[in-house]
Design an enzyme around this catalytic site. Structure first.
Site, PDB file in Angstrom:
ATOM      1  N   ASP A 109      74.209  15.207   3.171  1.00 16.75           N
ATOM      2  CA  ASP A 109      73.493  14.686   4.338  1.00 16.75           C
ATOM      3  C   ASP A 109      72.254  15.538   4.680  1.00 16.75           C
ATOM      4  OD1 ASP A 109      75.647  12.997   4.443  1.00 16.75           O
ATOM      5  OD2 ASP A 109      76.169  13.426   6.529  1.00 16.75           O
ATOM      6  N   HIS A 250      76.140  19.089   3.189  1.00  9.59           N
ATOM      7  CA  HIS A 250      74.768  18.992   3.683  1.00  9.59           C
ATOM      8  C   HIS A 250      73.831  19.641   2.682  1.00  9.59           C
ATOM      9  CE1 HIS A 250      77.255  18.229   7.180  1.00  9.59           C
ATOM     10  NE2 HIS A 250      76.229  17.568   7.686  1.00  9.59           N
TER      11      HIS A 250
HETATM   12 ZN   LIG Z   1      73.646  14.702   9.636  1.00  7.11          ZN
END
Ligand SMILES: [Zn+2]
Length: 301
Positions: A109, A250
Site C-alpha cells: 500500500d 506498505h
Molecule cells: Zn494506506
C-alpha cells in the site's frame, strides 16, 4: 536716297529680327516634335522568345500507399459504474502459476514510493507478482518509470484512493471522487479501467459499500510494518504465511522491502508462489463483486 535706303534696310532688319524672334520657338520646337514623331526607334531586336521551358515532367505523385486503415482503436468509453459488478478476471494470466503450489498474495500500500523498483526487482528475479495499491496523491512525475515498472513486471495495480481518508467519514460524492481520481490515474498507465480497491485503514461501512463500484480487498495477514515495525517483526510474519493469505504491507519502509527480499527464497523453498490478488482469486475460483464488504480472509478455494 541713301537715307531712304538705310531706313528700308533698318526696317527690314527689325522686321526680320522680330520675325525670327517670334518664329524662333516654332523653329526650335518644330525639330523636337519632328524628331519625336519621325525618329522611329530602331526596333529593338525582338528578343528571341525565351525557350519555353519544357514542362518539367510534373512528377505525378505516386499515390502514397494508402495506409492500411490502422485499426482505429475504439475510443475507450468513459468508465461508468455498474452496481454489484462481478470482477472480470478473463485477462488475468495464470498460466505461469503451478496449480499444486501454495499461493500467497502480497500487497503493497501507499505507493508509489522510492522502494517500488527494489520490490519489483526482487519479484522479477523470483518470477513472482504482487498487487500495488496506489495512493493517488503520492504520485508525481518522478515516479512515472516506477509505475511503468509495475506493469512491465506483470504486477497488478490497485486503488487506495486519492487522499487516503477514512471513507466512512466522508460523503457519498466524496467517496466516489476519491476512488475515481486514482482510477483515472491508473488507467493512464495500464489502459485498464477497473481496479480493486483497498479502503484506507481497511475502513468500510454500508455507505462505503454503496459507493465503491469495485471489489474491496482488505487482508488476512497484517505484517504490522506500519505499526512500529522492524525488519525482524515483518520477516517473522512473512515467514509464517499460510496458503491463501492476502498479506498487508506498505511500500513506504526500507525494512519491509528487505524482509520481502530475504523471505522470498525461503517461501519458495516451502513451495509457495507469490501472486497478485486477482491471480489468487482466479486460481481459487473466488468470485469478487463490487459494492460488497471487503475481502479479508484467506482465499483457499
Ligand atoms: Zn494506506
Amino acid at each position: 536716297m541713301k537715307k531712304l535706303l538705310a531706313l528700308i534696310c533698318a526696317l527690314t532688319a527689325v522686321f526680320c529680327v522680330g520675325c525670327s524672334s517670334s518664329d524662333k520657338p516654332a523653329e526650335t520646337a518644330a525639330p523636337t516634335e519632328a524628331v519625336a514623331s519621325t525618329v522611329t526607334p530602331e526596333p529593338s531586336a525582338t528578343p528571341e522568345p525565351t525557350a519555353t521551358p519544357e514542362p518539367t515532367a510534373t512528377p505525378t505523385p505516386e499515390p502514397t500507399a494508402t495506409p492500411e486503415p490502422t485499426a482505429t482503436p475504439e475510443p475507450t468509453p468513459v468508465w461508468e459504474p455498474v452496481f454489484e459488478k462481478e470482477w472480470d478476471v478473463s485477462d488475468v494470466d495464470i498460466s505461469w502459476i503451478d496449480p499444486e503450489a501454495k499461493l500467497v498474495a502480497f500487497t503493497f500500500d501507499d505507493g508509489p514510493t522510492k522502494f517500488y523498483d527494489d520490490i519489483l526487482n526482487t519479484l522479477e528475479e523470483n518470477n513472482m507478482h504482487a498487487t500495488f495499491f496506489v495512493w493517488g496523491q503520492q504520485y508525481r512525475d518522478a515516479f512515472k518509470e516506477a509505475m511503468e515498472h509495475v506493469v512491465s513486471a506483470g504486477c497488478e495495480f490497485g486503488n487506495h484512493t486519492w487522499k487516503h481518508p477514512y471513507l466512512t467519514k466522508i460523503s457519498a460524492e466524496e467517496i466516489q471522487a476519491e476512488v475515481e481520481q486514482t482510477r483515472a490515474l491508473l488507467e493512464t498507465f495500464t489502459g485498464k479501467q477497473e481496479f480493486l480497491v483497498r479502503p484506507p485503514y481497511g475502513s468500510a461501512n454500508a455507505d462505503v459499500k454503496a459507493n465503491v463500484f469495485f471489489p474491496m480487498i482488505n487482508w488476512s495477514l497484517d505484517t504490522g510494518d506500519w505499526n512500529s515495525g522492524t525488519y525482524d517483526s515483518v520477516y517473522e510474519k512473512l515467514v509464517n504465511v499460510k496458503d491463501g493469505d492476502i498479506v498487508l504491507m506498505h511500500a513506504s519502509y526500507k525494512y519491509t522491502y528487505e524482509a520481502v527480499r530475504d523471505v522470498i527464497p525461503v517461501l519458495k523453498e516451502q513451495g509457495f508462489q507469490i501472486v497478485s490478488v486477482s491471480e489468487l482469486c482466479k486460481m481459487r475460483g473466488k468470485t469478487l463483486k463490487a459494492n460488497a464488504a471487503p475481502l479479508g480472509a484467506r482465499v483457499t478455494g
